[in-house]
Scaffold this motif. Structure first.
Motif, PDB file in Angstrom:
ATOM      1  N   ASP A   1       0.881  -1.161   0.000  1.00 26.52           N
ATOM      2  CA  ASP A   1       0.000   0.000   0.000  1.00 26.52           C
ATOM      3  C   ASP A   1       0.924   1.218   0.000  1.00 26.52           C
ATOM      4  O   ASP A   1       1.621   1.465   0.988  1.00 26.52           O
ATOM      5  CB  ASP A   1      -0.888  -0.005   1.245  1.00 26.52           C
ATOM      6  N   PRO A   2       0.972   1.987  -1.098  1.00 27.88           N
ATOM      7  CA  PRO A   2       1.937   3.087  -1.184  1.00 27.88           C
ATOM      8  C   PRO A   2       1.774   4.147  -0.100  1.00 27.88           C
ATOM      9  O   PRO A   2       2.703   4.889   0.186  1.00 27.88           O
ATOM     10  CB  PRO A   2       1.707   3.676  -2.573  1.00 27.88           C
ATOM     11  N   ASN A   3       0.611   4.226   0.523  1.00 28.53           N
ATOM     12  CA  ASN A   3       0.401   5.210   1.587  1.00 28.53           C
ATOM     13  C   ASN A   3       0.760   4.685   2.968  1.00 28.53           C
ATOM     14  O   ASN A   3       0.852   5.461   3.917  1.00 28.53           O
ATOM     15  CB  ASN A   3      -1.050   5.690   1.568  1.00 28.53           C
ATOM     16  N   HIS A   4       0.930   3.363   3.088  1.00 26.51           N
ATOM     17  CA  HIS A   4       1.300   2.737   4.366  1.00 26.51           C
ATOM     18  C   HIS A   4       2.380   1.686   4.125  1.00 26.51           C
ATOM     19  O   HIS A   4       2.292   0.559   4.612  1.00 26.51           O
ATOM     20  CB  HIS A   4       0.071   2.099   5.036  1.00 26.51           C
ATOM     21  N   ALA A   5       3.387   2.058   3.359  1.00 25.80           N
ATOM     22  CA  ALA A   5       4.437   1.120   2.959  1.00 25.80           C
ATOM     23  C   ALA A   5       5.350   0.764   4.120  1.00 25.80           C
ATOM     24  O   ALA A   5       5.669   1.610   4.961  1.00 25.80           O
ATOM     25  CB  ALA A   5       5.257   1.718   1.824  1.00 25.80           C
ATOM     26  N   VAL A   6       5.735  -0.503   4.161  1.00 25.16           N
ATOM     27  CA  VAL A   6       6.792  -0.983   5.037  1.00 25.16           C
ATOM     28  C   VAL A   6       7.804  -1.642   4.107  1.00 25.16           C
ATOM     29  O   VAL A   6       7.478  -2.595   3.404  1.00 25.16           O
ATOM     30  CB  VAL A   6       6.278  -1.994   6.086  1.00 25.16           C
ATOM     31  N   VAL A   7       9.014  -1.095   4.078  1.00 22.78           N
ATOM     32  CA  VAL A   7      10.023  -1.542   3.129  1.00 22.78           C
ATOM     33  C   VAL A   7      11.232  -2.068   3.896  1.00 22.78           C
ATOM     34  O   VAL A   7      11.669  -1.463   4.872  1.00 22.78           O
ATOM     35  CB  VAL A   7      10.449  -0.377   2.198  1.00 22.78           C
ATOM     36  N   GLU A   8      11.770  -3.189   3.424  1.00 24.15           N
ATOM     37  CA  GLU A   8      13.003  -3.739   3.981  1.00 24.15           C
ATOM     38  C   GLU A   8      14.156  -3.308   3.074  1.00 24.15           C
ATOM     39  O   GLU A   8      14.077  -3.466   1.856  1.00 24.15           O
ATOM     40  CB  GLU A   8      12.946  -5.259   4.036  1.00 24.15           C
ATOM     41  N   ILE A   9      15.213  -2.767   3.679  1.00 21.42           N
ATOM     42  CA  ILE A   9      16.384  -2.336   2.926  1.00 21.42           C
ATOM     43  C   ILE A   9      17.568  -3.186   3.396  1.00 21.42           C
ATOM     44  O   ILE A   9      17.924  -3.171   4.575  1.00 21.42           O
ATOM     45  CB  ILE A   9      16.665  -0.834   3.111  1.00 21.42           C
TER      46      ILE A   9
END
Length: 160
Positions: free
Chosen positions: A147-155
């Protein structure tokens, strides 16, 4: 932002689209990364690729000229499937086996949480005893839950 160290991760290959840039260029109005994302979303890249784990989208930072201040290549794409051919117009990148430190963003708008996370990552490594390897770092997006407005991204940052 949460962080943890993961054990060695095996090598894998990606297929997608890419551009060469620098962090300095991306700080100005002529950055290529937003245009690369736009191209990714406007094209049907995934439909052209025989992919393993097609629900995973990678933003791979590779071919580092030196460190965070030098040029690098960004590839947006997916894992190459077993025996897959490289479709015309796309490129391939090899991600070597490496040990990674994983940074996970807090939920929020994609265009805000990812740049903020990179600021924290750069600051972390300026004072840390842990050294970056600059062999291939990547953002991992799980598209089935994205969800682009509630993104959780792993880096994932390759470390020595």
């Amino acid at each position: 932002m949460n962080q943890r160290i993961e054990i060695q991760r095996p090598a894998f290959d990606l297929i997608g689209i890419s551009a060469r840039t620098t962090n300095a260029a991306e700080a100005g109005p002529d950055g290529v990364i937003p245009k690369l994302w736009e191209t990714y979303f406007q094209s049907s890249i995934l439909s052209q690729i025989q992919s393993n784990n097609s629900e995973l989208l990678y933003a791979l930072y590779t071919d580092y000229e030196s460190d965070a201040s030098g040029a690098y290549t960004l590839l947006l794409g997916h894992e190459k499937g077993d025996g897959a051919m490289l479709p015309e117009g796309l490129c391939e990148a090899h991600v070597p086996a490496a040990k990674y430190m994983i940074f996970t963003t807090q939920p929020g708008p994609f265009h805000e949480v990812v740049p903020a996370a990179w600021q924290e990552i750069w600051a972390f490594f300026q004072t840390s005893e842990i050294t970056r390897a600059y062999t291939g770092d990547f953002e991992l997006y799980r598209t089935t839950q994205f969800d682009p407005n509630h993104a959780v991204v792993e880096i994932y940052i390759a470390i020595q």
